[in-house]
Design a protein around this motif. Structure first.
Motif, PDB file in Angstrom:
ATOM      1  N   VAL A  22     -27.374   6.549  71.458  1.00  0.00           N
ATOM      2  CA  VAL A  22     -26.641   6.935  70.420  1.00  0.00           C
ATOM      3  C   VAL A  22     -26.303   5.638  69.437  1.00  0.00           C
ATOM      4  O   VAL A  22     -26.331   5.629  68.434  1.00  0.00           O
ATOM      5  N   GLY A  23     -25.687   4.504  70.280  1.00  0.00           N
ATOM      6  CA  GLY A  23     -25.539   3.346  69.373  1.00  0.00           C
ATOM      7  C   GLY A  23     -26.724   2.836  68.805  1.00  0.00           C
ATOM      8  O   GLY A  23     -26.472   2.403  67.597  1.00  0.00           O
ATOM      9  N   LEU A  24     -27.808   2.968  69.218  1.00  0.00           N
ATOM     10  CA  LEU A  24     -29.164   2.551  68.899  1.00  0.00           C
ATOM     11  C   LEU A  24     -29.483   3.406  67.278  1.00  0.00           C
ATOM     12  O   LEU A  24     -29.864   2.853  66.516  1.00  0.00           O
ATOM     13  N   LEU A  25     -29.370   4.804  67.708  1.00  0.00           N
ATOM     14  CA  LEU A  25     -29.473   5.652  66.688  1.00  0.00           C
ATOM     15  C   LEU A  25     -28.588   5.373  65.501  1.00  0.00           C
ATOM     16  O   LEU A  25     -28.920   4.998  64.253  1.00  0.00           O
ATOM     17  N   LYS A  26     -27.166   5.082  65.685  1.00  0.00           N
ATOM     18  CA  LYS A  26     -26.504   4.757  64.560  1.00  0.00           C
ATOM     19  C   LYS A  26     -26.692   3.540  63.991  1.00  0.00           C
ATOM     20  O   LYS A  26     -26.552   3.083  62.774  1.00  0.00           O
ATOM     21  N   LEU A  39     -34.848  17.827  57.610  1.00  0.00           N
ATOM     22  CA  LEU A  39     -35.962  17.657  58.748  1.00  0.00           C
ATOM     23  C   LEU A  39     -35.072  17.292  60.160  1.00  0.00           C
ATOM     24  O   LEU A  39     -35.646  17.661  61.064  1.00  0.00           O
ATOM     25  N   LEU A  40     -33.817  16.491  59.949  1.00  0.00           N
ATOM     26  CA  LEU A  40     -33.400  16.372  61.261  1.00  0.00           C
ATOM     27  C   LEU A  40     -32.769  17.732  62.101  1.00  0.00           C
ATOM     28  O   LEU A  40     -32.719  17.779  63.136  1.00  0.00           O
ATOM     29  N   SER A  41     -32.797  18.904  61.362  1.00  0.00           N
ATOM     30  CA  SER A  41     -32.309  20.167  61.806  1.00  0.00           C
ATOM     31  C   SER A  41     -33.438  20.725  62.619  1.00  0.00           C
ATOM     32  O   SER A  41     -33.186  21.523  63.625  1.00  0.00           O
ATOM     33  N   ALA A  42     -34.720  20.010  62.478  1.00  0.00           N
ATOM     34  CA  ALA A  42     -35.785  20.349  63.282  1.00  0.00           C
ATOM     35  C   ALA A  42     -36.170  19.479  64.654  1.00  0.00           C
ATOM     36  O   ALA A  42     -37.127  19.521  65.363  1.00  0.00           O
ATOM     37  N   ALA A  43     -35.452  18.410  64.595  1.00  0.00           N
ATOM     38  CA  ALA A  43     -35.718  17.091  65.474  1.00  0.00           C
ATOM     39  C   ALA A  43     -35.386  17.650  67.054  1.00  0.00           C
ATOM     40  O   ALA A  43     -34.635  18.221  67.122  1.00  0.00           O
ATOM     41  N   THR A  44     -36.313  17.187  67.633  1.00  0.00           N
ATOM     42  CA  THR A  44     -35.970  17.618  69.432  1.00  0.00           C
ATOM     43  C   THR A  44     -35.952  16.221  70.292  1.00  0.00           C
ATOM     44  O   THR A  44     -35.864  16.466  71.346  1.00  0.00           O
ATOM     45  N   SER A  45     -36.211  15.251  69.926  1.00  0.00           N
ATOM     46  CA  SER A  45     -36.090  13.997  70.443  1.00  0.00           C
ATOM     47  C   SER A  45     -35.699  12.578  69.692  1.00  0.00           C
ATOM     48  O   SER A  45     -35.539  12.596  68.680  1.00  0.00           O
ATOM     49  N   ALA A  46     -35.407  11.705  70.523  1.00  0.00           N
ATOM     50  CA  ALA A  46     -34.800  10.476  70.247  1.00  0.00           C
ATOM     51  C   ALA A  46     -35.792   9.744  68.990  1.00  0.00           C
ATOM     52  O   ALA A  46     -35.142   9.387  67.844  1.00  0.00           O
ATOM     53  N   ILE A  72     -37.828  10.887  67.012  1.00  0.00           N
ATOM     54  CA  ILE A  72     -38.031  11.709  66.035  1.00  0.00           C
ATOM     55  C   ILE A  72     -36.580  11.676  65.000  1.00  0.00           C
ATOM     56  O   ILE A  72     -36.655  11.663  63.858  1.00  0.00           O
ATOM     57  N   ILE A  73     -35.487  12.193  65.779  1.00  0.00           N
ATOM     58  CA  ILE A  73     -34.192  11.827  65.351  1.00  0.00           C
ATOM     59  C   ILE A  73     -33.963  10.584  64.451  1.00  0.00           C
ATOM     60  O   ILE A  73     -33.611  10.207  63.495  1.00  0.00           O
ATOM     61  N   ALA A  74     -34.538   9.348  65.080  1.00  0.00           N
ATOM     62  CA  ALA A  74     -34.459   7.859  64.613  1.00  0.00           C
ATOM     63  C   ALA A  74     -35.223   7.934  63.196  1.00  0.00           C
ATOM     64  O   ALA A  74     -34.750   7.489  62.178  1.00  0.00           O
ATOM     65  N   LEU A 115     -33.538   7.318  59.451  1.00  0.00           N
ATOM     66  CA  LEU A 115     -34.027   6.189  58.613  1.00  0.00           C
ATOM     67  C   LEU A 115     -34.350   6.835  57.153  1.00  0.00           C
ATOM     68  O   LEU A 115     -33.748   6.196  56.146  1.00  0.00           O
ATOM     69  N   ILE A 116     -34.714   8.039  57.027  1.00  0.00           N
ATOM     70  CA  ILE A 116     -34.845   8.543  55.768  1.00  0.00           C
ATOM     71  C   ILE A 116     -33.521   8.800  55.209  1.00  0.00           C
ATOM     72  O   ILE A 116     -33.344   8.730  53.940  1.00  0.00           O
ATOM     73  N   ILE A 117     -32.357   9.255  55.890  1.00  0.00           N
ATOM     74  CA  ILE A 117     -31.121   9.401  55.580  1.00  0.00           C
ATOM     75  C   ILE A 117     -30.461   8.146  55.040  1.00  0.00           C
ATOM     76  O   ILE A 117     -29.993   8.128  53.967  1.00  0.00           O
ATOM     77  N   GLY A 118     -30.714   7.309  56.057  1.00  0.00           N
ATOM     78  CA  GLY A 118     -30.255   5.819  55.563  1.00  0.00           C
ATOM     79  C   GLY A 118     -30.972   5.243  54.096  1.00  0.00           C
ATOM     80  O   GLY A 118     -30.118   4.762  53.374  1.00  0.00           O
ATOM     81  N   THR A 119     -32.057   5.778  53.816  1.00  0.00           N
ATOM     82  CA  THR A 119     -32.850   5.199  52.766  1.00  0.00           C
ATOM     83  C   THR A 119     -32.179   5.873  51.480  1.00  0.00           C
ATOM     84  O   THR A 119     -31.865   5.518  50.581  1.00  0.00           O
ATOM     85  N   GLY A 120     -31.942   7.204  51.650  1.00  0.00           N
ATOM     86  CA  GLY A 120     -31.218   8.165  50.585  1.00  0.00           C
ATOM     87  C   GLY A 120     -29.813   7.406  50.318  1.00  0.00           C
ATOM     88  O   GLY A 120     -29.278   7.289  49.265  1.00  0.00           O
ATOM     89  N   THR A 121     -29.079   7.459  51.440  1.00  0.00           N
ATOM     90  CA  THR A 121     -27.695   6.874  51.096  1.00  0.00           C
ATOM     91  C   THR A 121     -27.411   5.304  50.649  1.00  0.00           C
ATOM     92  O   THR A 121     -26.491   5.151  50.198  1.00  0.00           O
TER      93      THR A 121
END
Length: 402
Positions: free
Chosen positions: A47-51, A91-98, A100-102, A106-112
């Motif tokens: 969780v910490g790594l993803l954030k 895309l995140l709504s279809a993710a099933t593993s760490a 893929i979520i990461a 990164l795409i969300i981070g780029t947008g924000t």
């Protein structure tokens, strides 16, 4: 040709709408990660790594957002950012593993990363100097409104039985709709602004500055120090206040609700502090707000629980409201043609500080207790005051641009 008032309203409406959506999507990550951890069995380290990946990607790309803003225009970059954030959530709504979520984070981070600098530049370049503080205050408050609305909406939707991936998909669609709406509304406005900018260039006005466009690096460096420390404290207060309330014996539901109260206070503070700076001046307003923040933190520690809870709303106002003061002052240290670059540097520095602050203060809390960590925040807050008095009242317009 648009009047000054019309341009200000347009800049504010576009920027504030974007800030509501983008900051709402950023804040949703805080409530989404625990749900993902439970649903997919993530460890705390994961969780910490993803954030962390999301925060670092946002900070790095935020530094580039100023240059991109100059290449394609503030309005276009704002739309691109919204579209990327929305796509990431879908895309995140279809993710099933760490992994893929990461990737999608990164795409969300780029947008924000593509909205703070162009939005601030849009406001500064279309608002009278005397209204910069209040205008940026409204813009900053809009972001806090988005945080409250989106996180509250997530909790309500989850309570109503919607799955996390359904909410994520809905938020993604919402961001893309916002991007389409801003594109449609801003197209004729953008064409008019382009004509006016071309006319200014033909008349030899507003010659572009070199590099970052900083008019005085010494003063801007001091301001970077102030904003980094200020952001570090703001983020740490939001992260650790619930833990302080738990240590005072309050139940979990009330302790976590304290963070929401702090965020609500930020809405009023960011609006009010901008107006305060316009009327009192940057130095006295900032000094007053920082002293009140330090005193507020100390009072929450030593006060009985009922009083501590009642202090959270005004504490949230002063702790987060100082942003509107410092970011408005930054405009006086940046060349008008490089406004987006200067603000990109300012926001990126703040994002890095926001990532580092909770780590350092968390170590202090582990070693010496949560009360000591909060006392440390109060002490650090006071250290932001002296550099403000080093900054020039009137920037040196003849300074070398680097």
């Amino acid at each position: 040709m648009q009047t000054t008032v019309s341009r200000r309203r347009t800049a504010l409406s576009v920027s504030c709408t974007t800030h509501v959506v983008q900051d709402g999507l950023i804040a949703t990550i805080y409530v989404l990660l625990p749900v993902l951890a439970e649903a997919l069995g993530f460890s705390y380290a994961q969780v910490g790594l993803l954030k962390g990946l999301k925060s670092v990607s946002q900070a790095v790309l935020e530094m580039c957002s100023g240059w991109l803003s100059e290449q394609i225009g503030e309005l276009r970059l704002i739309v691109v950012g919204l579209a990327l954030s929305g796509t990431g959530y879908i895309l995140l709504s279809a993710a099933t593993s760490a992994p893929i979520i990461a990737t999608f984070l990164l795409i969300i981070g780029t947008g924000t990363a593509l909205h703070h600098a162009p939005s601030s530049s849009l406001i500064i370049n279309n608002c009278p100097t005397k209204k910069r503080g209040s205008s940026l205050g409204l813009y900053n408050a809009a972001g806090d409104v988005g945080k409250l609305v989106f996180t509250g909406g997530f909790s309500l939707a989850a309570g109503a039985g919607l799955a996390w991936y359904e909410i994520s998909f809905g938020y993604g669609v919402m961001a893309i709709v916002a991007a389409i709406a801003i594109t449609a509304v801003s197209r004729p406005i953008r064409q008019q602004w382009n004509k006016e900018e071309a006319a200014e260039s033909n008349n030899g006005e507003q010659v572009a500055a070199a590099g970052w466009g900083i008019l005085n690096w010494r003063s801007f460096g001091a301001l970077l120090v102030v904003t980094c420390i200020d952001t570090l404290v703001q983020t740490s207060v939001l992260v650790f206040m619930a833990f302080l309330l738990l240590a005072k014996g309050l139940p979990l539901s009330i302790a976590t609700g304290g963070t929401v109260i702090l965020l609500a206070g930020g809405v009023f503070g960011k609006t009010g502090c901008g107006y305060l700076a316009d009327r009192m001046g940057v130095r006295p307003a900032f000094t007053l707000i920082q002293v009140l923040t330090a005193l507020g933190l100390i009072c929450v520690i030593i006060a009985p629980n009922w009083l501590a809870l009642s202090l959270l709303l005004p504490l949230g106002a002063v702790a987060q409201g100082s942003t509107s003061i410092t970011y408005a002052f930054a405009a006086d240290l940046i060349h008008p043609r490089r406004m987006a670059r200067g603000y990109a540097l300012l926001y990126a520095s703040g994002t890095f500080a926001a990532a580092a602050g909770p780590v350092v203060l968390g170590l202090i809390a582990d070693e010496f207790g949560i009360e000591t960590a909060i006392y440390t925040m109060a002490l650090i807050t006071i250290f932001t005051v002296p550099p403000i008095f080093v900054l020039p009242t009137v920037p040196d317009q003849e300074a070398e641009l680097l």
